[in-house]
Design a protein around this motif. Structure first.
Motif, PDB file in Angstrom:
ATOM      1  N   UNK A 158       2.968  -6.981  19.576  1.00  0.00           N
ATOM      2  CA  UNK A 158       2.396  -5.866  20.332  1.00  0.00           C
ATOM      3  C   UNK A 158       1.072  -5.409  19.722  1.00  0.00           C
ATOM      4  N   UNK A 159       1.012  -5.362  18.405  1.00  0.00           N
ATOM      5  CA  UNK A 159      -0.203  -4.882  17.745  1.00  0.00           C
ATOM      6  C   UNK A 159      -1.349  -5.876  17.858  1.00  0.00           C
ATOM      7  N   UNK A 160      -1.036  -7.157  18.051  1.00  0.00           N
ATOM      8  CA  UNK A 160      -2.087  -8.143  18.285  1.00  0.00           C
ATOM      9  C   UNK A 160      -2.886  -7.803  19.540  1.00  0.00           C
ATOM     10  N   UNK A 170      -5.862  -1.474  16.390  1.00  0.00           N
ATOM     11  CA  UNK A 170      -5.019  -1.868  15.259  1.00  0.00           C
ATOM     12  C   UNK A 170      -5.518  -3.150  14.613  1.00  0.00           C
ATOM     13  N   UNK A 171      -5.481  -3.160  13.290  1.00  0.00           N
ATOM     14  CA  UNK A 171      -5.773  -4.363  12.514  1.00  0.00           C
ATOM     15  C   UNK A 171      -4.524  -4.733  11.732  1.00  0.00           C
ATOM     16  N   UNK A 172      -4.054  -5.969  11.893  1.00  0.00           N
ATOM     17  CA  UNK A 172      -2.899  -6.432  11.123  1.00  0.00           C
ATOM     18  C   UNK A 172      -3.396  -6.745   9.714  1.00  0.00           C
ATOM     19  N   UNK A 213       0.196 -15.792   8.219  1.00  0.00           N
ATOM     20  CA  UNK A 213      -0.723 -16.745   8.857  1.00  0.00           C
ATOM     21  C   UNK A 213      -0.488 -16.811  10.361  1.00  0.00           C
ATOM     22  N   UNK A 214       0.757 -16.790  10.762  1.00  0.00           N
ATOM     23  CA  UNK A 214       1.078 -16.920  12.181  1.00  0.00           C
ATOM     24  C   UNK A 214       0.576 -15.734  12.988  1.00  0.00           C
ATOM     25  N   UNK A 215       0.727 -14.527  12.439  1.00  0.00           N
ATOM     26  CA  UNK A 215       0.371 -13.334  13.218  1.00  0.00           C
ATOM     27  C   UNK A 215      -0.989 -12.750  12.844  1.00  0.00           C
ATOM     28  N   UNK A 216      -1.678 -13.372  11.907  1.00  0.00           N
ATOM     29  CA  UNK A 216      -3.041 -12.961  11.626  1.00  0.00           C
ATOM     30  C   UNK A 216      -3.187 -11.787  10.684  1.00  0.00           C
ATOM     31  N   UNK A 217      -2.225 -11.588   9.785  1.00  0.00           N
ATOM     32  CA  UNK A 217      -2.362 -10.546   8.773  1.00  0.00           C
ATOM     33  C   UNK A 217      -3.391 -10.984   7.727  1.00  0.00           C
ATOM     34  N   UNK A 218      -4.218 -10.054   7.286  1.00  0.00           N
ATOM     35  CA  UNK A 218      -5.235 -10.366   6.284  1.00  0.00           C
ATOM     36  C   UNK A 218      -4.621 -10.674   4.925  1.00  0.00           C
ATOM     37  N   UNK A 241      10.356  -2.420  23.618  1.00  0.00           N
ATOM     38  CA  UNK A 241      10.121  -2.120  22.205  1.00  0.00           C
ATOM     39  C   UNK A 241       8.653  -2.284  21.830  1.00  0.00           C
ATOM     40  N   UNK A 242       7.955  -3.169  22.526  1.00  0.00           N
ATOM     41  CA  UNK A 242       6.555  -3.409  22.212  1.00  0.00           C
ATOM     42  C   UNK A 242       5.638  -2.266  22.638  1.00  0.00           C
ATOM     43  N   UNK A 243       6.185  -1.246  23.292  1.00  0.00           N
ATOM     44  CA  UNK A 243       5.401  -0.054  23.599  1.00  0.00           C
ATOM     45  C   UNK A 243       5.232   0.853  22.386  1.00  0.00           C
ATOM     46  N   UNK A 244       6.120   0.693  21.404  1.00  0.00           N
ATOM     47  CA  UNK A 244       6.276   1.725  20.375  1.00  0.00           C
ATOM     48  C   UNK A 244       5.166   1.714  19.335  1.00  0.00           C
ATOM     49  N   UNK A 245       4.916   0.588  18.694  1.00  0.00           N
ATOM     50  CA  UNK A 245       3.895   0.542  17.644  1.00  0.00           C
ATOM     51  C   UNK A 245       2.501   0.874  18.186  1.00  0.00           C
ATOM     52  N   UNK A 246       2.101   0.333  19.354  1.00  0.00           N
ATOM     53  CA  UNK A 246       0.788   0.716  19.889  1.00  0.00           C
ATOM     54  C   UNK A 246       0.682   2.214  20.184  1.00  0.00           C
TER      55      UNK A 246
END
Length: 347
Positions: free
Chosen positions: A19-21, A26-28, A58-63, A294-299
């Motif tokens: 969801x955050x992607x 948001x920046x992961x 790596x998969x989700x693009x976290x720094x 559930x993907x509504x929550x973090x954004x």
């Protein structure tokens, strides 16, 4: 832009990350995994290999990725922390995050006892940081019109009935992997059902929820020797307006059930979380899946922090539910003796 630190990369870590992607603000930034995963956790229940923290990043693009929670919380670049680890760690991790000055979103349950929940809420207030709790059932927009009508006095709920049935004689989570921690039918799954009942009968105003309660009754059996936890639970809440909230759960069930029925003076609203269907007098219609909801929550939490407003499910608003669970636990303690249950410490 707000930098997000994700603690845990199980099912909810995946859903929140996806969801955050798609969330522009948001920046992961950092994902935190377990330092020394138990060998059982790395053994797939269905033949699948468990991803490492590095692979997940790596998969989700976290720094960044780390297995050191304190290191992640000390990073001044991190603005928001999402706690999606084992239930028994939520309160401790939330307190660490809040004390580090981070806006904090905690997976349900906020804690495994009332004292922990109250401590987390008090800490967030003292620090002046945003505190949200992941209560997905409140986010179901399909119920929001009903809740607005209840608040306006245009519709009255007669009863709410929620069920959670799953086969959990083995400690396997939603990812299909063997877990090192043990779930709790009262302090986890029943939390969902009690909360949606209190939230809806209160017309979305949880500040009035406790004043509405007349009685709380529970049937909560002794510990199951094979698992070390009570495996079934029925809770009945009576309001002063003669409404009832009934929750029924079992970890013995061979058929999986997860649903909620609202009976009002206007209609019936039946939501099946597993088939993503809502049934009313007008018939059956599809609704967002559990994951989509559930993907509504973090954004939304990111937006709340950005806008300097209270999140949709603020920490204080879950305390009425936690106090109901506390009453049920006290009844159980009086009957069976206060004792350590896996995942829940004795306080």
């Amino acid at each position: 832009m707000l930098n997000v630190c994700m603690i845990g990369h199980g099912m909810m870590g995946i859903w929140h990350s996806e969801a955050l992607q798609r969330t522009p603000d948001a920046v992961l930034h950092t994902v935190v995994g377990r330092a020394k995963p138990a060998s059982a956790e790395t053994t797939p229940a269905a033949g699948r290999a468990q991803s490492s923290t590095e692979t997940f990043a790596e998969k989700y693009g976290y720094k960044k990725w780390t297995t050191d929670l304190d290191e992640a919380l000390a990073d001044p670049e991190v603005d928001i922390v999402i706690i999606a680890g084992p239930s028994e760690t939520h309160a401790e991790m939330a307190l660490k995050s809040i004390n580090a000055g981070k806006h904090t979103l905690v997976e349900i349950p906020i804690a495994m006892n009332l004292e922990g929940a109250e401590a987390v809420v008090a800490a967030a207030k003292e620090k002046g940081v945003a505190l949200g709790v992941v209560h997905p059932m409140r986010y179901r927009t399909d119920r929001h019109d009903m809740v607005r009508r209840v608040k306006a006095g245009e519709e009255k709920i007669h009863s709410v009935q929620g069920r959670f049935f799953i086969h959990r004689l083995q400690n396997v989570g939603a990812t299909g992997l063997q877990r090192s921690w043990t779930d709790n039918i009262l302090w986890h799954h029943t939390t969902h059902l009690v909360d949606i009942g209190l939230w809806t009968v209160s017309g979305g105003d949880m500040s009035t929820a406790e004043d509405r309660i007349r009685n709380v009754y529970a049937a909560y059996p002794a510990i199951e020797p094979r698992t070390g936890i009570p495996m079934e639970l029925v809770v009945v809440i009576e309001t002063h307006d003669d409404q009832t909230i009934l929750t029924n759960g079992s970890y013995y069930a061979h058929n999986r059930i997860y649903d909620v029925l609202h009976v009002t003076d206007r209609d019936d609203y039946y939501v099946d979380e597993l088939t993503s269907l809502m049934t009313t007098s007008e018939g059956e219609r599809p609704i967002p899946t559990e994951q989509e909801n559930a993907e509504l929550i973090a954004p939304e939490f990111v937006e709340a922090v950005r806008d300097g407003r209270e999140p949709f499910v603020p920490g204080w608003s879950v305390l009425p539910t936690m106090r109901v669970l506390h009453r049920v636990q006290e009844q159980w303690d009086a009957k069976h003796g206060k004792q350590l249950i896996p995942g829940r410490t004795v306080t």
